[in-house]
Motif scaffolding. Structure first.
Motif, PDB file in Angstrom:
ATOM      1  N   SER A   1       3.845  -2.117   8.391  1.00 26.68           N
ATOM      2  CA  SER A   1       4.428  -2.864   7.276  1.00 26.68           C
ATOM      3  C   SER A   1       4.136  -2.226   5.924  1.00 26.68           C
ATOM      4  N   GLU A   2       3.204  -1.279   5.864  1.00 28.75           N
ATOM      5  CA  GLU A   2       2.778  -0.637   4.617  1.00 28.75           C
ATOM      6  C   GLU A   2       2.192  -1.657   3.650  1.00 28.75           C
ATOM      7  N   ARG A   3       1.531  -2.655   4.187  1.00 23.55           N
ATOM      8  CA  ARG A   3       0.905  -3.687   3.375  1.00 23.55           C
ATOM      9  C   ARG A   3      -0.469  -4.016   3.951  1.00 23.55           C
TER      10      ARG A   3
ATOM     11  N   THR B   1       0.823  -1.215   0.000  1.00 21.58           N
ATOM     12  CA  THR B   1       0.000   0.000   0.000  1.00 21.58           C
ATOM     13  C   THR B   1       0.851   1.256   0.000  1.00 21.58           C
ATOM     14  N   GLY B   2       2.047   1.196   0.564  1.00 21.88           N
ATOM     15  CA  GLY B   2       2.906   2.367   0.650  1.00 21.88           C
ATOM     16  C   GLY B   2       2.485   3.364   1.704  1.00 21.88           C
ATOM     17  N   GLN B   3       1.489   2.999   2.521  1.00 22.01           N
ATOM     18  CA  GLN B   3       0.981   3.894   3.563  1.00 22.01           C
ATOM     19  C   GLN B   3       1.351   3.323   4.929  1.00 22.01           C
ATOM     20  N   ASN B   4       2.170   4.044   5.661  1.00 21.66           N
ATOM     21  CA  ASN B   4       2.632   3.616   6.974  1.00 21.66           C
ATOM     22  C   ASN B   4       1.750   4.240   8.042  1.00 21.66           C
ATOM     23  N   THR B   5       1.017   3.408   8.770  1.00 12.96           N
ATOM     24  CA  THR B   5       0.161   3.867   9.856  1.00 12.96           C
ATOM     25  C   THR B   5       0.600   3.206  11.154  1.00 12.96           C
TER      26      THR B   5
END
Length: 344
Positions: free
Chosen positions: A296-298, A287-291
């Motif tokens: 993991s950005e996945r 996903t490229g989105q770190n929350t």
């Protein structure tokens, strides 16, 4: 009546707590119907559980609050309290119990079965049998705790070795995996499980070295080959009217992002090697989105082979998201026979 405060999951808790007809053994209260009893167990006890899976000696146990008259000071108002499964101590508040369980009592020696804590008889006898067998193999007593801990490791696969991303079964009773990150060189450590995140927050100023069973299980994770997605399979999806031309361009854009970040776009997490049913196929999508909850950005996409349905853990509740489309792209390239079950 003895309190049973340790359970694997909600189904297990209902089974051992609702042993008597329409009565909760943790409250000693009767109910008119079974449905009301199950609702009570879920809302009053299970929602206030404490996940003890970080303590490897307990496996995947959850400690639930008891409302019996176990403490003299709470007899009048029947306040909820917790029984420590290690030392049998009784504590009122959830936060105090978590601190005691994961810090003060973590390294203590387990006592014999408490008078106020009864485990499942079959599970207890099985545990004693295993300990007896272990003593024959491991003559040195201090090797036993590690052997018991390793026996409770969860199935895990390595999704992205460069960035230290893994998928681990959420529990021994649930094959649905979650993403965890563990890269010692880069200093990246994270788990997506909500209970683990809560424990880390509580102990971050007390013992930041505490890890969960998910992070511990990645030490023996299976490796998975990275498969590059090609345009041929994507164009075929467009020709079959499974996706639109605009969606295919979005997929190509996501592929470029994955190449720039040097991370695999789609990875199939094969858990069949662990003896898990092949009905559900799990895919890890970049996903490229770190929350905070997803370092993991996945995101996980699941395909039900029998029902032919897709689901994604992203915020979108209805329709087909881009993550599912990327998973379809991967499936059509690697196993096109499954695409016949994919809803258009």
């Amino acid at each position: 009546m003895a309190a049973i405060t340790l359970a694997d999951d909600l189904t297990h808790l209902i089974k051992i707590v609702a042993a008597e007809e329409n009565s909760c053994s943790l409250c000693d209260i009767g109910f008119e119907t079974v449905e009301k009893l199950h609702t009570h167990i879920d809302r009053v006890h299970w929602t206030k559980r404490v996940d003890a899976s970080c303590l490897h000696r307990l496996g995947q146990g959850h400690v639930v609050p008891c409302r019996l008259k176990c403490m003299q000071s709470v007899d009048k108002d029947r306040r909820s309290h917790y029984h420590c499964p290690i030392c049998s101590k009784l504590l009122r508040r959830c936060g105090t119990f978590k601190y005691h369980l994961f810090n003060a009592c973590r390294n203590s020696t387990p006592r014999e079965k408490s008078k106020t804590l009864h485990f499942d008889v079959q599970a207890e006898s099985k545990s004693k049998k295993q300990r007896k067998e272990c003593q024959k193999t491991y003559s040195i007593s201090h090797c036993l705790p590690r052997q018991r801990r390793d026996a409770h490791k969860l199935p895990a696969v390595c999704i992205d070795p460069r960035n230290g991303v893994f998928m681990v079964s959420q529990s021994s009773n649930s094959a649905a995996p979650i993403h965890v990150t563990k890269h010692l060189i880069k200093g990246i450590i994270g788990c997506e499980d909500k209970d683990c995140i809560s424990i880390f927050e509580i102990l971050k100023d007390i013992n930041p070295a505490v890890d969960c069973n998910h992070l511990h299980s990645v030490q023996n994770a299976h490796s998975i080959a990275n498969i590059a997605l090609g345009d041929k399979a994507l164009n075929s999806l467009v020709e079959m009217n499974l996706i639109s031309s605009a969606t295919s361009e979005k997929c190509r854009s996501e592929r470029m992002k994955s190449l720039d970040s040097n991370a695999p776009l789609v990875v199939y997490a094969n858990f069949e090697a662990f003896g898990i049913s092949n009905r559900y196929k799990y895919y890890s999508i970049l996903t490229g989105q770190n929350t905070h909850s997803s370092p993991s950005e996945r995101v996980r996409v699941t395909f039900d082979v029998e029902a032919g349905s897709w689901s994604c853990l992203c915020s979108r509740k209805t329709g087909t998201c881009l993550h599912i489309t990327l998973a379809k792209w991967y499936v059509f390239q690697t196993d096109p026979e499954l695409i016949s079950s994919v809803p258009r």
